[in-house]
Design a protein around this motif. Structure first.
Motif, PDB file in Angstrom:
ATOM      1  N   ASN A  50       0.806  -1.231   0.000  1.00 53.45           N
ATOM      2  CA  ASN A  50       0.000   0.000   0.000  1.00 53.45           C
ATOM      3  C   ASN A  50       0.836   1.277   0.000  1.00 53.45           C
ATOM      4  N   ASP A  51       2.150   1.180  -0.233  1.00 53.27           N
ATOM      5  CA  ASP A  51       2.983   2.375  -0.242  1.00 53.27           C
ATOM      6  C   ASP A  51       3.108   2.896  -1.673  1.00 53.27           C
ATOM      7  N   PHE A  52       2.397   4.002  -1.931  1.00 53.10           N
ATOM      8  CA  PHE A  52       2.374   4.539  -3.291  1.00 53.10           C
ATOM      9  C   PHE A  52       3.759   4.951  -3.790  1.00 53.10           C
ATOM     10  N   ALA A  53       4.698   5.098  -2.857  1.00 57.12           N
ATOM     11  CA  ALA A  53       6.070   5.432  -3.267  1.00 57.12           C
ATOM     12  C   ALA A  53       6.669   4.303  -4.117  1.00 57.12           C
ATOM     13  N   ASN A  54       6.130   3.094  -3.949  1.00 63.59           N
ATOM     14  CA  ASN A  54       6.672   1.942  -4.684  1.00 63.59           C
ATOM     15  C   ASN A  54       5.953   1.673  -6.002  1.00 63.59           C
ATOM     16  N   ILE A  55       5.073   2.573  -6.391  1.00 62.90           N
ATOM     17  CA  ILE A  55       4.277   2.330  -7.596  1.00 62.90           C
ATOM     18  C   ILE A  55       5.197   2.208  -8.809  1.00 62.90           C
ATOM     19  N   LYS A  56       4.833   1.257  -9.683  1.00 63.12           N
ATOM     20  CA  LYS A  56       5.656   1.058 -10.866  1.00 63.12           C
ATOM     21  C   LYS A  56       4.788   1.310 -12.100  1.00 63.12           C
ATOM     22  N   VAL A  57       5.108   2.366 -12.838  1.00 62.08           N
ATOM     23  CA  VAL A  57       4.374   2.628 -14.075  1.00 62.08           C
ATOM     24  C   VAL A  57       4.934   1.679 -15.126  1.00 62.08           C
ATOM     25  N   THR A  58       4.073   0.853 -15.725  1.00 66.25           N
ATOM     26  CA  THR A  58       4.578  -0.209 -16.602  1.00 66.25           C
ATOM     27  C   THR A  58       4.608   0.196 -18.072  1.00 66.25           C
ATOM     28  N   LYS A  59       3.899   1.259 -18.432  1.00 68.15           N
ATOM     29  CA  LYS A  59       3.962   1.752 -19.823  1.00 68.15           C
ATOM     30  C   LYS A  59       4.104   3.263 -19.779  1.00 68.15           C
ATOM     31  N   LYS A  60       5.307   3.724 -20.063  1.00 69.68           N
ATOM     32  CA  LYS A  60       5.533   5.172 -20.054  1.00 69.68           C
ATOM     33  C   LYS A  60       5.761   5.634 -21.484  1.00 69.68           C
ATOM     34  N   PRO A  61       4.816   6.381 -22.061  1.00 67.76           N
ATOM     35  CA  PRO A  61       5.075   6.883 -23.415  1.00 67.76           C
ATOM     36  C   PRO A  61       6.272   7.833 -23.397  1.00 67.76           C
ATOM     37  N   LYS A  62       7.127   7.738 -24.435  1.00 60.86           N
ATOM     38  CA  LYS A  62       8.315   8.595 -24.481  1.00 60.86           C
ATOM     39  C   LYS A  62       7.896  10.048 -24.477  1.00 60.86           C
ATOM     40  N   GLU A  63       6.879  10.306 -25.314  1.00 63.51           N
ATOM     41  CA  GLU A  63       6.357  11.669 -25.336  1.00 63.51           C
ATOM     42  C   GLU A  63       4.844  11.578 -25.236  1.00 63.51           C
ATOM     43  N   ARG A  64       4.295  12.246 -24.244  1.00 65.31           N
ATOM     44  CA  ARG A  64       2.853  12.166 -24.068  1.00 65.31           C
ATOM     45  C   ARG A  64       2.124  12.956 -25.138  1.00 65.31           C
ATOM     46  N   LYS A  65       1.095  12.332 -25.720  1.00 65.54           N
ATOM     47  CA  LYS A  65       0.280  13.050 -26.704  1.00 65.54           C
ATOM     48  C   LYS A  65      -0.698  13.957 -25.956  1.00 65.54           C
ATOM     49  N   PRO A  66      -1.113  15.074 -26.571  1.00 65.46           N
ATOM     50  CA  PRO A  66      -2.124  15.912 -25.918  1.00 65.46           C
ATOM     51  C   PRO A  66      -3.467  15.176 -25.819  1.00 65.46           C
ATOM     52  N   VAL A  67      -4.230  15.469 -24.768  1.00 64.61           N
ATOM     53  CA  VAL A  67      -5.484  14.728 -24.527  1.00 64.61           C
ATOM     54  C   VAL A  67      -6.490  14.895 -25.663  1.00 64.61           C
ATOM     55  N   ILE A  68      -6.380  15.995 -26.368  1.00 64.25           N
ATOM     56  CA  ILE A  68      -7.315  16.230 -27.475  1.00 64.25           C
ATOM     57  C   ILE A  68      -7.266  15.082 -28.486  1.00 64.25           C
ATOM     58  N   GLU A  69      -6.079  14.481 -28.640  1.00 66.24           N
ATOM     59  CA  GLU A  69      -5.913  13.349 -29.571  1.00 66.24           C
ATOM     60  C   GLU A  69      -6.839  12.187 -29.183  1.00 66.24           C
ATOM     61  N   TYR A  70      -7.013  12.038 -27.878  1.00 66.38           N
ATOM     62  CA  TYR A  70      -7.887  10.984 -27.351  1.00 66.38           C
ATOM     63  C   TYR A  70      -9.354  11.422 -27.416  1.00 66.38           C
ATOM     64  N   LEU A  71      -9.614  12.632 -26.928  1.00 69.08           N
ATOM     65  CA  LEU A  71     -11.001  13.102 -26.813  1.00 69.08           C
ATOM     66  C   LEU A  71     -11.702  13.171 -28.171  1.00 69.08           C
ATOM     67  N   LYS A  72     -10.972  13.578 -29.178  1.00 71.31           N
ATOM     68  CA  LYS A  72     -11.609  13.818 -30.475  1.00 71.31           C
ATOM     69  C   LYS A  72     -12.036  12.528 -31.197  1.00 71.31           C
ATOM     70  N   THR A  73     -11.589  11.397 -30.660  1.00 68.52           N
ATOM     71  CA  THR A  73     -11.957  10.131 -31.314  1.00 68.52           C
ATOM     72  C   THR A  73     -13.352   9.655 -30.931  1.00 68.52           C
ATOM     73  N   GLN A  74     -13.976  10.287 -29.928  1.00 71.61           N
ATOM     74  CA  GLN A  74     -15.211   9.727 -29.367  1.00 71.61           C
ATOM     75  C   GLN A  74     -16.361  10.729 -29.321  1.00 71.61           C
ATOM     76  N   ARG A  75     -17.527  10.224 -29.677  1.00 70.22           N
ATOM     77  CA  ARG A  75     -18.719  11.075 -29.703  1.00 70.22           C
ATOM     78  C   ARG A  75     -19.063  11.620 -28.313  1.00 70.22           C
ATOM     79  N   ARG A  76     -18.738  10.866 -27.268  1.00 76.12           N
ATOM     80  CA  ARG A  76     -19.121  11.308 -25.915  1.00 76.12           C
ATOM     81  C   ARG A  76     -18.414  12.590 -25.489  1.00 76.12           C
ATOM     82  N   PHE A  77     -17.294  12.918 -26.185  1.00 69.43           N
ATOM     83  CA  PHE A  77     -16.560  14.152 -25.861  1.00 69.43           C
ATOM     84  C   PHE A  77     -16.723  15.234 -26.933  1.00 69.43           C
ATOM     85  N   LYS A  78     -17.548  14.946 -27.940  1.00 66.32           N
ATOM     86  CA  LYS A  78     -17.645  15.824 -29.106  1.00 66.32           C
ATOM     87  C   LYS A  78     -17.972  17.272 -28.734  1.00 66.32           C
TER      88      LYS A  78
END
Lengths: 88, 297, 393
Positions: B244-272
């Motif tokens: 339960n120690d969040f200090a030990n959290i291991k991120v298993t997939k780290k994108p080299k460069e994060r894409k802007p959220v708009i790239e995700y949002l624009k794909t879906q009607r629920r965020f249109k």
């Protein structure tokens, strides 16, 4: 019609195969084995319908169940799967 | 008779009535094919139950039970106890499956109880961020800004007004041995986490991100692509944690460069409805940025 | 061996003697001593059971369902709000044909909150498809639990059953109880073997299927038929129980009814008071008898009619109320006569809600009204509340 069992327990695992969801399909994925590496099996991993089989000769689409969602074609790194209109 | 799949490997049979492109179908296959045949599943009410068990058909190759919406955790607790009582516990995986509604909302008490009591049960939540089975209603899993049938966007509404409930972190707070988030877009990572959970003694929680073409409004072939984008933008972070120690959290997939959220949002009607509201996009972006900073990327 | 014990101790002992393999439980007054005793048995190594301290009654019944579907003999205890919280799962237990047994410490339902006795909690679960037994004494609570397992697990039945014992009047009252020998119980109740398979990776099955309109009615018909068929199995179990343990049970037990003009029909602990009242009134020359209903589901239609064959007034004493109608037992007792050309006058008394005492004078008052109805040819009112403080209304 099947007989009803005691408590509606279904003793027949995997019997959903008796229903062929392939009839839902409007687009049919066709694998081009010239392009397919027969190694990555992304099409197998990402199929929601267990409709891609892993074989020694590469992936095999089970058309009886493929609903034609197109994920396999979209995810194929070699663009080896083409979606063609269903003819029937 | 239909062509047969290789049933010795496939624990989730074809012929189920899930929508074309169903993310949950992909997730269940990945989880069960890792867990293997010596597995018993207790499941909540939801799409998955309805689409797989219409009598006299069943898509399940393993022993499976559905009782009600809020209680897969409690039903699984009873199964585990019975296996112990019968001397049949060894070598059998006991899994509980829930959608987001049956996990975040109505099944939350039973989940908390099961985790607290320390049952050796692995709970897998398939999160598609709304009540899809009843027609896309808002859940505490629904992210900020998403339009659903009970949080519709409108002249006075941005859609869902509250942020997503941090269910996995809440499970961590129960001091369970292993918690992880996973995505259908990363099957190796997902299966590895399933394996880790199965090999650990005690309750584990696995939060799986499963896009839903019907509920989110996108073409069926893009299910995996959207799951990938959620990771690449940092909207859904893949991590695992022992203890339960969040200090030990291991991120298993780290994108080299994060894409802007708009790239995700624009794909879906629920965020249109958000796309012409840059201040809202900015708000979502800064919340994602803050979260990713906390996770260290 | 005779021991003086509380009613809750009797049901806990019954769970132990029945070798229940999984007991999920959540404490609620007045059934709390049940999980306490089970936990003691486990702590002292006297009982080999998987005891799950769940976080609600809903989860208690859910865990019973999971355990029973995995082939374990399982039971729990609850009361009032706890049983109401289980309500959803009670239908699922019976629909899945799981032989779970629950001891219900019969307690009033809120609001206002009240911890004392009436039968509203289990009577309200009448249509959940469970067998229902009601105990008059602690001995009966113990015996009926063991009998309930026997019937529930019978291949011809495979349905859950609940055993009601009155809050405080039984749960918290010491009575002499003959504790059956373990080997005799083992002989009467052999280990449970689910006849149609369980959750087991060796033979995978799907439990809790989705039932479409094409199939649902047949499932419900088969389930209903099984509950009706349990009548015969209950009689067989009662007979075998008498043979093994010497104590006799009947679905409805008559008392001085042979020549009675008036029969008082009762459930639970008030039945003893009713018999005492009958004795007093018989001394005064009144032709009154009483009958104790031990089995409420399946409803003992034939047995009730047989007892009432010659009677002129059947007075149904309900410790429950279906608001807008009357007592639930009355409704059913009256309904069975609907097509009978010859029937007694049937009247209803509502008594003892929320733990109000039911006394000999109460039964005398009911009998007096029954006599008036008899001479008038019909009752003044179909449903009457007894011992109601009208000045306080």
């Amino acid at each position: 019609m099947a007989k009803v069992t005691v408590g509606a327990v279904n003793p027949d695992p995997g019997s959903s195969r008796n229903y062929e969801t392939g009839s839902w399909r409007t687009l049919k994925p066709v694998i081009d084995f010239e392009k397919c590496t027969k190694k990555c099996f992304f099409c197998y991993d990402f199929c929601p319908d267990s409709a891609v089989e892993k074989t020694d000769d590469g992936p095999k689409i089970i058309y009886a169940y493929c609903k034609g969602c197109g994920i396999c074609a979209y995810e194929c790194p070699k663009e080896a799967i083409e979606l063609v209109p269903e003819e029937k | 008779m239909a062509e047969q799949c290789d049933v010795t490997k496939e624990m989730f049979a074809s012929g189920h009535r899930g929508c074309a492109g169903c993310g949950e179908g992909i997730a269940v296959r990945q989880v069960l094919n890792e867990a293997g045949p010596n597995t018993i599943v207790a499941e909540v009410t939801g799409c998955l139950e309805v689409m797989t068990t219409g009598y006299p058909e069943s898509a399940w190759e393993i022993p499976w039970i559905h009782a009600a919406f809020e209680n897969a955790s409690s039903v699984a607790s009873g199964i585990e106890a019975a296996l112990i009582a019968k001397g049949k516990r060894k070598g059998v995986n006991v899994l509980a499956f829930g959608g987001d509604g049956g996990t975040f909302d109505i099944g939350f008490q039973a989940l908390s109880g099961m985790l607290e009591r320390g049952h050796n049960i692995k709970y897998v939540c398939f999160d598609n961020e709304a009540y899809m089975n009843t027609g896309i209603q808002r859940c505490s899993s629904t992210p900020y800004g998403a339009s659903t049938t009970t949080s519709p966007s409108g002249t006075c509404s941005i859609g869902e007004s509250r942020p997503k409930k941090p269910i996995a972190a809440i499970c961590v707070a129960h001091d369970i041995p292993y918690t992880a988030t996973a995505s259908i877009a990363h099957p190796k990572d997902l299966r590895k986490k399933v394996r880790t959970a199965l090999d650990v003694e005690g309750p584990c929680f696995l939060h799986v991100f499963v896009p839903c073409p019907t509920g989110w409004g996108y073409a069926s072939e893009r299910t995996v692509e959207i799951a990938k984008l959620a990771v690449q933008t940092g909207v859904f972070v893949l991590w695992e944690l022992e203890g339960n120690d969040f200090a030990n959290i291991k991120v298993t997939k780290k994108p080299k460069e994060r894409k802007p959220v708009i790239e995700y949002l624009k794909t879906q009607r629920r965020f249109k409805h958000l796309l012409d509201k840059p201040e809202e996009i900015e708000k979502i972006q800064s919340e994602v940025d803050e979260k990713c900073e906390r996770y260290g990327f | 061996m005779k021991t003086v014990i509380l009613g809750n101790m009797a049901t806990a002992l019954a769970a132990k003697l029945s070798r229940a393999e999984v007991i999920p439980a959540y404490p609620i007054t007045p059934s709390t001593l049940f999980p306490e005793k089970i936990s003691e048995y486990v702590a002292d190594g006297e009982m080999d059971t998987q005891f799950i301290l769940v976080e609600s009654e809903h989860s208690a019944m859910s865990a019973c369902i999971g355990a029973s579907a995995t082939g374990a003999r399982t039971c729990t205890a609850t009361a009032s709000q706890g049983l109401a919280l289980m309500h959803e799962m009670l239908y699922i237990a019976s629909g899945m044909r799981l032989p779970i047994v629950v001891a219900v410490a019969n307690r009033a339902l809120s609001a206002p909150i009240n911890i004392w006795c009436d039968h509203q909690d289990s009577i309200s679960e009448r249509d959940t498809g469970w067998m229902q037994f009601y105990a008059e004494k602690n001995q009966e609570a113990l015996d009926l639990m063991i009998i309930a397992f026997k019937v529930a697990e019978d291949k011809r039945v495979l349905l859950p059953g609940m055993v009601g014992l009155d809050a405080f009047v039984l749960t918290h009252t010491m009575e002499a109880v003959d504790i059956p020998d373990q080997d005799k119980v083992d002989e009467f109740l052999p280990p449970y073997k689910a006849p149609y398979g369980v959750l087991d990776p060796e033979k995978p099955m799907t439990f809790g299927s989705f039932g479409t309109p094409e199939y649902y009615m047949e499932f419900k018909y088969a389930q209903t038929k099984a509950l009706e068929d349990s009548e015969k199995v209950i009689d067989e179990a009662f007979a075998q129980f008498k043979e093994t343990f010497g104590r006799e049970y009947m679905k409805i037990k008559p008392y001085r009814t042979e020549d009675a003009d008036i029969i008082l029909l009762t459930l639970g602990s008030m039945s003893g008071t009713a018999r005492a009242a009958v004795d007093v009134m018989r001394e005064q020359g009144m032709k009154v008898g009483c009958a104790k209903m031990t089995v409420f589901r399946p409803f003992p239609t034939k047995e009730l009619m047989d007892i009432c064959k010659k009677t002129k007034v059947l007075a149904v004493v309900d410790r429950d109320i279906s608001p807008g109608f009357g007592g639930a037992v009355f409704g059913e007792a009256a309904a069975i006569y609907v097509n009978e050309p010859k029937k007694p006058i049937i009247m209803n008394f509502i008594v003892g809600l929320g733990g109000r005492d039911i006394t000999i004078p109460d039964f005398e008052a009911m009998t007096e009204r029954a006599e008036s109805a008899l001479s008038a040819g019909k009752p003044e009112r179909m449903v009457e509340w007894i011992n109601l403080k009208e000045d306080n209304l």
